[in-house]
Motif scaffolding. Structure first.
Motif, PDB file in Angstrom:
ATOM      1  N   GLU A  66      -8.927   2.947  -1.126  1.00 20.88           N
ATOM      2  CA  GLU A  66      -9.351   4.332  -1.327  1.00 20.88           C
ATOM      3  C   GLU A  66      -8.655   5.266  -0.356  1.00 20.88           C
ATOM      4  N   ILE A  67      -8.349   6.450  -0.840  1.00 14.09           N
ATOM      5  CA  ILE A  67      -7.969   7.574   0.015  1.00 14.09           C
ATOM      6  C   ILE A  67      -8.930   8.712  -0.320  1.00 14.09           C
ATOM      7  N   GLN A  69     -10.724  12.486   0.055  1.00 11.97           N
ATOM      8  CA  GLN A  69     -10.426  13.890   0.339  1.00 11.97           C
ATOM      9  C   GLN A  69     -11.660  14.466   1.029  1.00 11.97           C
ATOM     10  N   PHE A  74      -6.646  14.214   3.776  1.00 12.88           N
ATOM     11  CA  PHE A  74      -6.683  12.886   3.181  1.00 12.88           C
ATOM     12  C   PHE A  74      -7.067  11.876   4.265  1.00 12.88           C
ATOM     13  N   LEU A  79      -1.334   4.683   4.097  1.00  9.47           N
ATOM     14  CA  LEU A  79      -1.871   3.472   3.483  1.00  9.47           C
ATOM     15  C   LEU A  79      -0.711   2.613   2.998  1.00  9.47           C
ATOM     16  N   VAL A  87      -5.104   2.757  -6.283  1.00  9.11           N
ATOM     17  CA  VAL A  87      -5.769   3.507  -5.213  1.00  9.11           C
ATOM     18  C   VAL A  87      -6.736   4.498  -5.844  1.00  9.11           C
ATOM     19  N   MET A  89      -9.202   7.730  -5.465  1.00 14.37           N
ATOM     20  CA  MET A  89      -9.141   8.926  -4.624  1.00 14.37           C
ATOM     21  C   MET A  89     -10.361   9.813  -4.869  1.00 14.37           C
ATOM     22  N   ALA A 141      -0.396  13.097   2.633  1.00 23.11           N
ATOM     23  CA  ALA A 141      -0.576  11.713   3.063  1.00 23.11           C
ATOM     24  C   ALA A 141       0.591  10.906   2.515  1.00 23.11           C
ATOM     25  N   ILE A 143       1.733   6.960   1.064  1.00 23.31           N
ATOM     26  CA  ILE A 143       1.430   5.596   0.630  1.00 23.31           C
ATOM     27  C   ILE A 143       2.745   4.828   0.604  1.00 23.31           C
TER      28      ILE A 143
END
Length: 207
Positions: A66-67, A69, A74, A79, A87, A89, A141, A143
């Motif tokens: 998970e990311i 908000q 973020f 990640l 992922v 969100m 952010a 990834i």
């Protein structure tokens, strides 16, 4: 399920069980050979394994990724995942967000969604994905999509450990947003054990 599908599933399971039985551990330390730069200055350094000949077979982790908000940011802002992982969100803010990326071929746009809503993206291709919010310019952010599940983020002193690596030959690579990549060949023997793979990141490292 057809007979051929059952056979393929059985073979894949047998491979994974055999690989797990003889799995080894790759560990080492990142050292910098770049003048005027310290590890504290670089940000995350990713160490990952890719194929050096044999096709890699692995099952994706079942852990949720998970990311969030939250507070117009973020979390986490960085990640590392394996190609094929998804992922999620969630939006934890009282305001709307719109998460997107121009990083092809993993580009996407999740559209506007409110607090309590959650959307997801599956990243099929290895590479760097930079994500943003179209509503809030300060939100960003990164990834890093590794080509396999065998990856790690180096610690504060450059140390890293990649566990459960099946026997075989691999290309160990590094990634960092500021530093040149480093590459070295390693081999995990059929009996497993610990493979030490110290790496020097310096100008002139090969891709």
């Amino acid at each position: 399920m057809s007979t051929s599908s059952q056979l393929a599933a059985a073979l894949a399971l047998a491979f994974l069980l055999a690989a797990s039985a003889g799995a080894g551990e790759v560990r080492g330390r990142i050292a910098l050979g770049v003048h005027g730069v310290s590890l504290e200055d670089t940000g995350p350094i990713v160490v990952y394994l890719e194929s050096a000949g044999q096709p890699l077979q692995f099952s994706l982790p079942k852990r949720p990724l998970e990311i969030h908000q939250k507070d117009a940011s973020f979390a986490p802002p960085f990640l590392v995942i394996a190609a094929g992982e998804t992922v999620v969100m969630p939006n934890d803010d009282v305001i709307f967000h719109n998460v997107f990326s121009y990083s092809t071929p993993n580009d996407f746009d999740l559209g506007l969604y409110p607090r309590g809503d959650s959307r997801a993206k599956t990243f099929q291709y290895p590479g760097v994905v930079r994500i943003y919010c179209s509503i809030h310019e300060s939100m960003n952010a990164t990834i890093f999509v590794a080509p396999s599940i065998w990856h790690a983020v180096a610690g504060a002193h450059g140390e890293f450990t990649i566990p459960d690596v099946p026997a075989g030959k691999y290309r160990l690579r590094t990634w960092n947003r500021r530093l040149p990549p480093a590459t070295r060949l390693i081999e995990v023997g059929p009996g497993g054990g610990v493979v030490t793979a110290d790496v020097v990141v310096a100008a002139g490292n090969g891709h």
